[in-house]
Write a protein that holds these residues in place. Sequence first.
Motif, mmCIF file in Angstrom:
data_model
loop_
_atom_site.group_PDB
_atom_site.id
_atom_site.type_symbol
_atom_site.label_atom_id
_atom_site.label_comp_id
_atom_site.label_asym_id
_atom_site.label_seq_id
_atom_site.Cartn_x
_atom_site.Cartn_y
_atom_site.Cartn_z
ATOM 1 N N VAL A 1 0.105 -3.186 3.230
ATOM 2 C CA VAL A 1 -0.465 -2.641 2.331
ATOM 3 C C VAL A 1 -1.427 -3.192 1.231
ATOM 4 O O VAL A 1 -2.465 -2.594 0.990
ATOM 5 C CB VAL A 1 0.651 -2.151 1.774
ATOM 6 N N SER A 2 -1.358 -4.366 1.063
ATOM 7 C CA SER A 2 -2.068 -5.272 0.318
ATOM 8 C C SER A 2 -3.546 -5.532 0.498
ATOM 9 O O SER A 2 -4.483 -5.259 -0.329
ATOM 10 C CB SER A 2 -1.433 -6.736 0.189
ATOM 11 N N PHE A 3 -3.689 -5.049 1.924
ATOM 12 C CA PHE A 3 -5.235 -5.147 2.289
ATOM 13 C C PHE A 3 -5.977 -3.833 1.812
ATOM 14 O O PHE A 3 -7.276 -3.827 1.657
ATOM 15 C CB PHE A 3 -5.070 -4.763 3.953
ATOM 16 N N TYR A 4 -5.214 -2.956 1.779
ATOM 17 C CA TYR A 4 -6.061 -1.457 1.283
ATOM 18 C C TYR A 4 -6.102 -1.751 -0.415
ATOM 19 O O TYR A 4 -6.641 -0.662 -0.890
ATOM 20 C CB TYR A 4 -5.338 -0.344 1.444
ATOM 21 N N PHE A 5 -5.601 -2.753 -1.044
ATOM 22 C CA PHE A 5 -5.578 -2.735 -2.354
ATOM 23 C C PHE A 5 -6.334 -4.208 -2.947
ATOM 24 O O PHE A 5 -6.007 -4.781 -3.641
ATOM 25 C CB PHE A 5 -4.028 -2.664 -3.055
ATOM 26 N N GLY A 6 -7.068 -4.466 -2.079
ATOM 27 C CA GLY A 6 -7.949 -5.705 -2.037
ATOM 28 C C GLY A 6 -6.943 -6.960 -2.160
ATOM 29 O O GLY A 6 -7.514 -7.999 -2.712
ATOM 30 N N GLY A 7 -6.104 -6.724 -1.371
ATOM 31 C CA GLY A 7 -5.180 -8.175 -1.186
ATOM 32 C C GLY A 7 -3.969 -8.223 -2.280
ATOM 33 O O GLY A 7 -3.348 -9.258 -2.019
ATOM 34 N N VAL A 8 -3.877 -7.292 -3.021
ATOM 35 C CA VAL A 8 -2.698 -7.275 -3.929
ATOM 36 C C VAL A 8 -1.885 -6.139 -3.496
ATOM 37 O O VAL A 8 -2.493 -4.918 -3.734
ATOM 38 C CB VAL A 8 -3.094 -7.532 -5.402
ATOM 39 N N LEU A 9 -0.407 -6.349 -3.733
ATOM 40 C CA LEU A 9 0.244 -5.007 -3.536
ATOM 41 C C LEU A 9 0.421 -4.271 -4.889
ATOM 42 O O LEU A 9 0.055 -4.974 -5.854
ATOM 43 C CB LEU A 9 1.783 -5.513 -3.293
#
Length: 458
Positions: A170-178
Amino acid sequence: KTKASNSPSPINHSGVMNPDLTIRCYKILSGLKRVEYFEISWFLKPVNDARLLEEYKAKIKTPMDLGTMTSKLDKNMYPKMSDFVLDLRRIFGNCLRFNAMAGDSFRPCSISMAQTSEDLMILFLPKTKKPMYKKLLYCWKRCLKIIDDALTLKNSDDGYPTVHYFLHPVSFYFGGVLPPDYLGKVKNPSDFGTITSKVLEGVYQNVEAFVSDCRMITYNCKTYYEGRSDGVMFVAQAARLEEFLSPKLDAILSYDASLQGTEDRKAALKPPPIALSRTPTTFMLSLMQALRNTTYNDKITKLTEPAARQFESPVDTTYFPDYPQFVAQPMDLQTVERNVQSGRYTYPEDFEQDVNLIFRNCEVYNVPKRNDHIVNLARYCSKTFRRLYSQRIRVFHSSGGKLLFGEEKKDNKKRPLSSSTSATSSAPQPKKMRKSPVNVGGAAAAPIAAVVAKAPTP
């Protein structure tokens, strides 16, 4: 002249790296390059295409390639055999994670190489009382087939892959941050990329664990988005994916519990040996002659000399009494030639590593002493032999053993583009950011983390 002992090392049952296991690792990499000669070039060096790097780094946290592995072997950077095996498996797991599009030609290529790697490890590594590394799940290909099937599922409204928002953490779709509240609602994050890596890294030792992680993907999405106005689309996609996956996951559980599954599980404990071709004596002797005919031009003295002359006979420990303290397995060209003539080498990889051992030993002993000239000779001979061997073994293997002395000709034929290449990316992108995809090596670029940083997530 006196020669240090060259008796084979005792079997190392602990899996802790020693000179013998290191040489066996070199043989595994060499055998892989030989068997998979047509596609291996894509895995020899790190991914360095500027058009892909940002996306690649966002998706792949532990990159690996065969060149890096060879360098790590040279520098004794693998404490245990299991560390070497993990790196080798990661190469192909990473490829599947990055090229996660239905029909991508890299996917069957990666699976084939992964299987070859497993076969070569069984062939070249010694049998030990306790396994030195975890074996892959006996039905690992069936598990990956389920993921491949999921990649084909399309959304009914826009035709995009339903799995798109479930391919990476999921972090991938938020620029690396959950999202701040994500772990408060989701206790066991899961995605197909992570599952793929766990399959190929031997993390799963039973089918139930694989199935549980697959089902956790859609469960997490519904748990996080249930009742939220911004999650209607994701809940619908999760439900569609769950409906698609459920019968396939049930089927693999039934297979695992069936008589056929039991038989396949037993068969995986004693797999048939890989059919690795052998080379005749003339092939190896011709390589040695080519190496002996090589000359070296010293840049400082401007003198020309036979490059391999210093490596013909065993090191005389009368003159170099500390040599055994540096070199555990001495080797020289005369010894190699006797081994060839006596039929001691079962596979060409055995021959190759003994020749390479000559020059590695030279560096181990002479680099600390700053004997630059002999080190330069060793490096030149090593580079020359690697080039000659690589060219000739590919020609020999690709010709079915018919060509013994041929030099490889440059092949200008380009790799067919992946079926995933299209005019538009197969992944949904924000309308203002939509671009034609960059295609390199059959991998169409999906939205990078920066592009989708504000996108909702499952």
